[in-house]
Design a protein around this motif. Structure first.
Motif, PDB file in Angstrom:
ATOM      1  N   HIS A  64      67.436  53.783  25.389  1.00  0.00           N
ATOM      2  CA  HIS A  64      66.313  52.852  25.578  1.00  0.00           C
ATOM      3  C   HIS A  64      65.803  52.330  24.243  1.00  0.00           C
ATOM      4  O   HIS A  64      66.241  52.771  23.187  1.00  0.00           O
ATOM      5  CB  HIS A  64      65.186  53.477  26.405  1.00  0.00           C
ATOM      6  CG  HIS A  64      64.481  54.624  25.771  1.00  0.00           C
ATOM      7  ND1 HIS A  64      65.062  55.845  25.568  1.00  0.00           N
ATOM      8  CD2 HIS A  64      63.216  54.743  25.297  1.00  0.00           C
ATOM      9  CE1 HIS A  64      64.196  56.670  25.007  1.00  0.00           C
ATOM     10  NE2 HIS A  64      63.065  56.026  24.820  1.00  0.00           N
ATOM     11  N   HIS A  66      62.929  52.451  22.489  1.00  0.00           N
ATOM     12  CA  HIS A  66      61.896  53.021  21.609  1.00  0.00           C
ATOM     13  C   HIS A  66      62.495  53.302  20.224  1.00  0.00           C
ATOM     14  O   HIS A  66      63.654  53.692  20.113  1.00  0.00           O
ATOM     15  CB  HIS A  66      61.361  54.332  22.194  1.00  0.00           C
ATOM     16  CG  HIS A  66      60.202  54.148  23.132  1.00  0.00           C
ATOM     17  ND1 HIS A  66      59.985  54.941  24.214  1.00  0.00           N
ATOM     18  CD2 HIS A  66      59.183  53.246  23.115  1.00  0.00           C
ATOM     19  CE1 HIS A  66      58.886  54.548  24.838  1.00  0.00           C
ATOM     20  NE2 HIS A  66      58.380  53.516  24.195  1.00  0.00           N
ATOM     21  N   ASP A  68      62.215  55.746  18.187  1.00  0.00           N
ATOM     22  CA  ASP A  68      62.783  57.082  17.916  1.00  0.00           C
ATOM     23  C   ASP A  68      64.157  57.256  18.563  1.00  0.00           C
ATOM     24  O   ASP A  68      64.789  58.292  18.398  1.00  0.00           O
ATOM     25  CB  ASP A  68      61.819  58.196  18.355  1.00  0.00           C
ATOM     26  CG  ASP A  68      61.402  58.090  19.803  1.00  0.00           C
ATOM     27  OD1 ASP A  68      61.423  56.981  20.357  1.00  0.00           O
ATOM     28  OD2 ASP A  68      61.056  59.129  20.394  1.00  0.00           O
ATOM     29  N   HIS A  69      64.627  56.222  19.290  1.00  0.00           N
ATOM     30  CA  HIS A  69      65.974  56.259  19.877  1.00  0.00           C
ATOM     31  C   HIS A  69      66.881  55.160  19.332  1.00  0.00           C
ATOM     32  O   HIS A  69      68.098  55.299  19.359  1.00  0.00           O
ATOM     33  CB  HIS A  69      65.902  56.165  21.406  1.00  0.00           C
ATOM     34  CG  HIS A  69      65.319  57.401  22.017  1.00  0.00           C
ATOM     35  ND1 HIS A  69      66.087  58.377  22.622  1.00  0.00           N
ATOM     36  CD2 HIS A  69      64.043  57.863  22.048  1.00  0.00           C
ATOM     37  CE1 HIS A  69      65.303  59.371  23.014  1.00  0.00           C
ATOM     38  NE2 HIS A  69      64.058  59.083  22.676  1.00  0.00           N
ATOM     39  N   HIS A 164      61.529  55.533  32.530  1.00  0.00           N
ATOM     40  CA  HIS A 164      60.675  55.837  31.368  1.00  0.00           C
ATOM     41  C   HIS A 164      60.005  54.567  30.826  1.00  0.00           C
ATOM     42  O   HIS A 164      58.778  54.488  30.773  1.00  0.00           O
ATOM     43  CB  HIS A 164      61.541  56.528  30.318  1.00  0.00           C
ATOM     44  CG  HIS A 164      60.933  56.694  28.974  1.00  0.00           C
ATOM     45  ND1 HIS A 164      59.786  57.415  28.760  1.00  0.00           N
ATOM     46  CD2 HIS A 164      61.324  56.231  27.754  1.00  0.00           C
ATOM     47  CE1 HIS A 164      59.496  57.384  27.461  1.00  0.00           C
ATOM     48  NE2 HIS A 164      60.399  56.671  26.838  1.00  0.00           N
ATOM     49  N   ASP A 185      64.985  59.706  27.328  1.00  0.00           N
ATOM     50  CA  ASP A 185      63.623  60.096  27.703  1.00  0.00           C
ATOM     51  C   ASP A 185      63.493  59.916  29.207  1.00  0.00           C
ATOM     52  O   ASP A 185      63.804  58.850  29.742  1.00  0.00           O
ATOM     53  CB  ASP A 185      62.589  59.231  26.983  1.00  0.00           C
ATOM     54  CG  ASP A 185      62.412  59.658  25.535  1.00  0.00           C
ATOM     55  OD1 ASP A 185      63.003  60.686  25.140  1.00  0.00           O
ATOM     56  OD2 ASP A 185      61.687  58.963  24.793  1.00  0.00           O
TER      57      ASP A 185
END
Ligand SMILES: [Zn+2]
Length: 457
Positions: A64, A66, A68-69, A164, A185
């Protein structure tokens, strides 16, 4: 017997920097390519080289959009990655917005460090630039949920809905006879805007996140809470300021406000979204409303009452506007963004309400205000806090412990090994104990850079 290898090169022992390397038959596949965020010790990891040459990575499967990904993708491409980055179409759109913003912030931080001279190096350099972020786009390959993609001989994968954020996916990878499931997530059991996570799957190996592995979210009627706070403010003809994350939370709040208005519970207080980034993200939601669990009517109307403030001048005028209104703006933890301009003007007003709807990390301005500090420093000056502070604590896009267990209960009969990643140690350990108690499986909590050999047949 053939084997494949999993190596946890990020998102292990922490909730950021998600990266898992899957190696089989001389192929190197990266599942997520996230940026480490938060504490300095973590952020420093972004500057260390990966345990594998970027040019040797054949493909990235992105769960996804975000940061942090996906936030390390520009570095991967800069360092010679030549393969494709597979993702759903909304994930690609969100990643492009978020990476460009991240590149801009990195450039600004480096410029600031150089102009104030607070770098120990000769010259502070950005981890990556906006140009590096743009260069990622050429690598994206878009795929639908539940579509099987044949990656290499004996390796195929499919994305399935994770519930998510829009476009978020769990990844089902098949290598020879075995199925490996990466949760990315995982969303709530009943997400506000999206369908719940896919569960018709029979994995042999599972890598599941544990962000809220130690927690049960309270059952709270978020809509009524929001109504109460805003009604009190309307009675005083005052302004409600809502700091919000651009992805998902902003759209959730817009949806709840739309429902309250539709049910005649809010009057016609105007709603402003004063965040160019959240506006772009809302467009991605608007373009992919078929992925939301909303009625046709709600899809058509949820954004119609929102005034999108694009121009900086219009934003300045709104900051000084005394009329009652709701303003949603970033950043979610008050570390930057246009909301700071509102705070400078409004913190001293007893009538104004500052309403937090998201997690406030330790060390952030948002956390300090929530914990009752009497003044905060913004752009070098201190501002007294006299306004009303409220908080709705239950809005999370991550499954809690019981929701993770419920999701897993759909496929525990085929599971051989479970890995818990994407959690602080106490979060992962709590989930480990809960999984062991409920399913009699003892999950592994990998350390950073730990690797595991697993059977492929
Ligand atoms: Zn996420």
């Amino acid at each position: 017997m053939e084997q494949f290898k999993l190596k946890f090169i990020g998102g292990a022992g922490t909730v950021t920097g998600s990266k898992i390397l899957l190696q089989y038959d001389n192929k190197n596949i990266l599942i997520d390519c996230g940026l480490f965020q938060g504490l300095k010790e973590l952020r420093k990891l972004n500057w260390e080289s990966l345990p594998i040459d970027a040019a040797k990575i054949d493909a990235v499967l992105l769960t996804h959009g975000h940061l942090d990904h996906c936030g390390y993708l520009p570095v991967l491409v800069k360092n010679g990655f030549k393969g494709k980055i597979y993702a759903t179409s909304p994930t690609i759109a969100l990643s492009q917005i978020i990476l460009l913003d991240s590149g801009k912030i990195q450039e600004e931080d480096a410029n600031r460090a150089n102009s104030y001279g607070f770098t120990r190096h000769d010259k502070a350099l950005p981890l990556y630039t906006q140009a590096n972020a743009l260069a990622v786009s050429a690598h994206f390959s878009s795929h639908q949920y539940d579509e099987w993609v044949h990656l290499f001989p004996e390796i195929k994968f499919a994305f399935h809905n994770a519930g998510h954020i829009v476009g978020s996916a769990i990844v089902e990878v098949k290598i020879k006879d075995k199925t490996i499931l990466f949760s990315g997530d995982l969303g709530r059991k009943d997400p506000l805007l999206l369908y719940p996570a896919f569960k018709k799957i029979q994995p042999n190996y599972l890598v599941v996140e544990s962000t809220y592995g130690d927690r049960i979210h309270a059952e709270v009627d978020v809509k009524s809470q929001l109504e109460q706070v805003i009604k009190k403010s309307i009675e005083k003809s005052a302004t409600v300021l809502i700091p919000a994350f651009a992805v998902e939370r902003t759209q959730e709040i817009i949806y709840l406000l739309y429902k309250l208005k539709q049910e005649n519970r809010l009057g016609n207080i105007p709603i402003y979204l004063d965040s160019p980034m959240a506006t772009k993200v809302s467009e991605v939601y608007h373009d992919h409303l078929e992925l939301t669990d909303l009625t046709k009517e709600d899809r058509k109307n949820m954004f119609k009452d929102v005034h999108f403030v694009e121009d900086y001048k219009a934003s300045e005028a709104l900051v000084n506007d005394k009329r009652p209104k709701i303003v949603i703006a970033g950043s979610g933890m008050l570390e930057g963004g246009r909301m700071l301009n509102y705070l400078k003007n409004h913190l001293k007003n007893e009538e104004t309400t500052l309403l937090f709807c998201g997690y406030q990390a330790t060390g952030t301005r948002g956390r300090a205000i929530l914990e009752g500090t009497h003044a905060v420093k913004i752009h070098g000056e201190y501002y007294d806090i006299k306004c009303n502070i409220e908080s709705i604590t239950n809005m999370s896009s991550h499954a809690d412990q019981s929701e993770i267990l419920n999701w897993m209960s759909n496929f525990t009969n085929t599971l051989e090994t479970v890995f818990l990643n994407h959690g602080e140690p106490h979060q992962s350990q709590a989930l480990r104990v809960a999984i062991n108690t409920k399913f009699d499986i003892m999950p592994i909590v990998p350390f950073i850079n730990e690797s595991f050999k697993l059977k492929a047949d």
